[in-house]
Design an enzyme around this catalytic site. Structure first.
Site, PDB file in Angstrom:
ATOM      1  N   ILE A 239      -5.477   5.905   6.335  1.00 47.50           N
ATOM      2  CA  ILE A 239      -6.044   5.613   4.654  1.00 47.50           C
ATOM      3  C   ILE A 239      -4.741   5.087   3.806  1.00 47.50           C
ATOM      4  O   ILE A 239      -4.003   6.060   4.199  1.00 47.50           O
ATOM      5  CB  ILE A 239      -7.066   5.901   3.919  1.00 47.50           C
ATOM      6  CG1 ILE A 239      -8.719   6.424   4.525  1.00 47.50           C
ATOM      7  CG2 ILE A 239      -7.443   5.310   2.931  1.00 47.50           C
ATOM      8  CD1 ILE A 239      -9.721   7.393   4.087  1.00 47.50           C
ATOM      9  N   GLY A 240      -4.804   3.857   3.808  1.00 42.21           N
ATOM     10  CA  GLY A 240      -3.285   3.691   2.558  1.00 42.21           C
ATOM     11  C   GLY A 240      -4.025   2.753   2.067  1.00 42.21           C
ATOM     12  O   GLY A 240      -4.718   1.416   2.004  1.00 42.21           O
TER      13      GLY A 240
ATOM     14  N   THR B  61       2.742   2.175  10.157  1.00 45.15           N
ATOM     15  CA  THR B  61       1.778   2.564  11.090  1.00 45.15           C
ATOM     16  C   THR B  61       1.426   0.162  12.146  1.00 45.15           C
ATOM     17  O   THR B  61       2.345   0.041  11.361  1.00 45.15           O
ATOM     18  CB  THR B  61       0.497   2.497  10.289  1.00 45.15           C
ATOM     19  OG1 THR B  61      -0.255   2.875  11.338  1.00 45.15           O
ATOM     20  CG2 THR B  61       0.502   1.867   9.277  1.00 45.15           C
TER      21      THR B  61
ATOM     22  N   ARG C 149       0.715  -1.443  -0.104  1.00 45.08           N
ATOM     23  CA  ARG C 149      -0.297   0.225  -0.084  1.00 45.08           C
ATOM     24  C   ARG C 149       0.745   0.846  -0.070  1.00 45.08           C
ATOM     25  O   ARG C 149       1.999   1.213  -0.006  1.00 45.08           O
ATOM     26  CB  ARG C 149      -0.829  -0.149   1.534  1.00 45.08           C
ATOM     27  CG  ARG C 149      -0.029  -0.279   2.672  1.00 45.08           C
ATOM     28  CD  ARG C 149      -1.128   0.621   3.613  1.00 45.08           C
ATOM     29  NE  ARG C 149       0.123  -0.366   5.215  1.00 45.08           N
ATOM     30  CZ  ARG C 149       1.068   1.116   5.634  1.00 45.08           C
ATOM     31  NH1 ARG C 149       1.441   2.461   4.866  1.00 45.08           N
ATOM     32  NH2 ARG C 149       1.821   0.549   6.248  1.00 45.08           N
TER      33      ARG C 149
ATOM     34  N   GLY D 173      -7.028  -0.687   2.675  1.00 40.64           N
ATOM     35  CA  GLY D 173      -8.066   0.330   3.141  1.00 40.64           C
ATOM     36  C   GLY D 173      -8.247   1.114   3.444  1.00 40.64           C
ATOM     37  O   GLY D 173      -6.966   1.977   4.069  1.00 40.64           O
TER      38      GLY D 173
ATOM     39  N   GLY E  62       1.734   5.151   1.725  1.00 35.29           N
ATOM     40  CA  GLY E  62       1.878   5.017   3.048  1.00 35.29           C
ATOM     41  C   GLY E  62       2.962   4.507   3.941  1.00 35.29           C
ATOM     42  O   GLY E  62       3.988   4.229   3.441  1.00 35.29           O
TER      43      GLY E  62
ATOM     44  N   CYS F 245       2.822   6.647  10.480  1.00 38.73           N
ATOM     45  CA  CYS F 245       2.772   7.026   9.119  1.00 38.73           C
ATOM     46  C   CYS F 245       3.720   8.983   8.747  1.00 38.73           C
ATOM     47  O   CYS F 245       3.187   9.581   8.020  1.00 38.73           O
ATOM     48  CB  CYS F 245       0.943   7.981   8.751  1.00 38.73           C
ATOM     49  SG  CYS F 245       0.413   6.647   9.198  1.00 38.73           S
TER      50      CYS F 245
END
Length: 259
Positions: free
Chosen positions: A154-155, A88, A83, A166, A85, A185
């Protein structure tokens, strides 16, 4: 012609992250194959993960080496994701949503930026309508309670106009101590918040699932239909196998282990 419904499934047991990535990839391949005959389904997976730190696709192993060693030592998994980003956390007490949608179903197709914007508005709408929680605008992607408190991230990844990954929304306080171990992030001055703290009362993950499903359908303009794995062929078999793996994995750490 109206769009077909989105099929949704909620996993009751926290899932191992890597196996869940494999499920997303399985669904992606099934969608690609079935799209040739326009028989593919759009899917929304809702779940919690076992404690795991994940990095984004643009971070290198050299950058992540020290973090990987430290974070696995406190009891979490560590995984590299495809993804967008940066680093996290995902874990129990946080609702994760993986929409696997065909953005080309509409005419014109939904752009990636619009897709992410709708997702962000969906979470904002849910928090306000269901919990009376207001967000503040931010230059950063995600949903913020104030300039330094982030409640949802969100990623996403989009390949062949099919989406994976998502959003993640903190519901209970359980994720907060894990978030405290990293600069999530890449936002140095930002901390994690959750619905329970914002409301001042306990809220369970399973309590928020129906409202998120409703908000998702409303914001994306889609009917939402429950998926029954027993009747869903190869897709259903993959979902049931992952649920069995999650049960077999047993308990998980509720807080980071002291170093």
């Amino acid at each position: 012609m109206p769009l077909p419904p989105v099929l949704y499934h909620y996993f009751c047991t926290p899932l191992p992250y890597t196996r869940t990535l494999l499920l997303q990839e399985k669904i992606h391949q099934l969608q690609l194959a079935a799209r040739r005959s326009s028989s593919h389904h759009d899917i929304l997976l809702l779940l919690e993960h076992r404690p795991v730190y994940t990095s984004g696709r643009r971070q290198t192993e050299q950058e992540l080496h020290a973090d990987r060693a430290r974070l696995t030592s406190i009891g979490a998994e560590f995984a590299v994701a495809a993804r967008g980003g940066q680093l996290t956390y995902h874990g129990p007490g946080q609702l994760v949503g993986y929409p696997l949608l065909d953005l080309a179903r509409t005419s014109p197709p939904i752009g990636i930026r619009d897709y992410i914007c709708i997702m962000q508005k969906m979470i904002q709408s849910y928090l306000l309508r269901t919990h009376g929680i207001n967000h503040v605008p931010s230059d950063h992607t995600g949903v913020f309670l104030d300039p330094v408190t982030k409640i949802a991230s969100i990623g996403v990844q989009v390949r062949h106009r099919l989406t994976t990954h998502g959003f993640a929304m903190n519901v209970t306080k359980e994720p907060l101590e894990w978030f405290g171990q990293v600069v999530a992030c890449g936002l140095v001055d930002v901390k994690a918040g959750c619905i329970t703290e914002a409301k001042g009362k306990n809220v369970r993950v399973e309590d928020v699932v129906p409202g998120i499903i409703d908000a998702f359908g409303t914001l994306y303009g889609r009917d939402m239909v429950k998926l029954y794995p027993q009747n869903a062929g190869e897709l259903g078999e993959a979902i049931l196998a992952l649920e069995e793996d999650a049960l077999a994995a047993g308990e998980w750490l509720r807080a980071p282990s002291p170093n």
